[in-house]
Write an enzyme that holds these catalytic residues in place. Structure first.
Site, short mmCIF file in Angstrom:
data_model
loop_
_atom_site.label_atom_id
_atom_site.label_comp_id
_atom_site.label_asym_id
_atom_site.label_seq_id
_atom_site.Cartn_x
_atom_site.Cartn_y
_atom_site.Cartn_z
N GLY A 1 -33.97 77.59 74.21
CA GLY A 1 -34.55 77.12 72.94
C GLY A 1 -35.18 75.74 73.06
O GLY A 1 -35.49 75.30 74.17
N HIS A 58 -42.57 76.77 77.73
CA HIS A 58 -42.03 78.11 77.47
C HIS A 58 -43.15 79.07 77.07
O HIS A 58 -43.15 80.24 77.47
CB HIS A 58 -41.00 78.06 76.33
N SER A 80 -37.16 70.46 77.49
CA SER A 80 -36.53 70.31 76.18
C SER A 80 -35.79 68.97 76.11
O SER A 80 -35.68 68.36 75.06
CB SER A 80 -35.55 71.45 75.92
#
Ligand code: PAF
Length: 284
Positions: free
Chosen positions: A28, A34, A188
């Site tokens: 995530g 991504h 991230s």
């Protein structure tokens, strides 16, 4: 986009699915890196071919050797949902830990060669956790293709080994590192950098590039130690704490003694509490 939150539902969906499936596993806090994995995997699909793209979001506790790092791992789920829809993800799989792991989980998946050095040496158990969760995702999703980012060069080498040694019928697509405009490799974890740390972090890639250019503009056999020493001095002066800085063969991850076509200059360093990694092939 179908959102699946349990392993039971995912298994049911997969058993009914008549088509090939592609997988992009993530934790995530999605960013353009991504999305480039989704694009790369989709670009392999023929116009008349029907395939499904599954993206998983799961912050896998088993791959964190440090509780503080786990607790501070960024989560931006609303934005993630938006980005998945925009990227034409067909199925978003967001499981809970209690579903992914039984409380008395006792089976592990270990890679015992490539995972011992570099990030594996400083983060004991990290790649065991990665191998376990990736194997579980492979078993649940049964993809025929999976995409990983080249930024995590060691993870790619290890997953290739996992696929080979456990005979998963899966093609691994390795996708070039996506960078911010100033060169910082997208991650991230960048969300955790302060403004000042963020500005400084761009210097990591600049230093790698300058090492590469020194190599290609001077003799082929420029001493690897010399590249390392110079870079280490440059980055330490900027208060980066170097974890490792070395040249390895991109496939075997063994130290390179000559600068051949497989030579990859790799770095992991801390800026404050945040650990960043990056790499550059020394020959294009
Ligand atoms: O690269 C990552 O984000 C993770 O290691 C992965 C492959 C999703 C497994 O948790």
């Amino acid at each position: 986009m179908l959102i699946i939150k349990t392993t039971k539902e995912l298994i049911k969906w997969r058993n009914q699915c008549q088509h090939f499936v592609d997988l992009v596993p993530t934790m995530g806090a999605l960013h353009a890196g991504h999305l480039s994995l989704c694009e790369a995997i989709k670009s392999k699909t023929q116009p008349d071919e029907k395939r499904y793209l599954v993206l998983s979001i799961y912050i896998n506790p088993k791959q964190f050797d440090n509780l503080n790092d786990l607790n501070n791992y960024p989560s931006t789920i609303d934005e993630d949902l938006r980005l998945c829809r925009e990227s034409n993800v067909d199925v978003l799989f967001i499981p809970e830990s209690s579903d992914m792991y039984a409380a008395d989980t006792s089976v592990s998946v270990n890679e015992n060669c490539l995972s011992l050095s570099l990030c594996g040496a400083t983060r004991p158990g990290h790649f065991d956790g990665v191998c376990l969760v990736v194997s579980k995702l492979f078993n649940l999703v049964r993809p025929s293709r999976v995409a990983f980012g080249k930024k995590d060069f060691q993870q790619i080498a290890i997953i290739k080994r996992l696929i080979r040694d456990l005979s998963y019928p899966i093609e691994l697509i390795a996708v070039a590192t996506k960078r911010e405009a100033d060169g910082l490799a997208m991650s991230s974890r960048n969300l955790r950098l302060s403004k000042e740390q963020r500005a400084k972090s761009a210097l990591i890639y600049a230093a790698l590039q300058s090492a590469k250019n020194t190599n290609t503009s001077s003799s082929q056999e420029l001493c690897i130690d010399e590249i390392g020493r110079k870079l280490e001095q440059e980055l330490s002066a900027l208060e980066f704490k170097i974890d490792y800085l070395t040249v390895v063969n991109v496939d075997t991850l063994k130290s390179c003694s000559s600068l051949d076509s497989k030579a990859l200059l790799v770095i992991a360093c801390f800026i404050g509490q945040i650990r960043l990694i990056d790499s550059i092939m020394l020959h294009d």
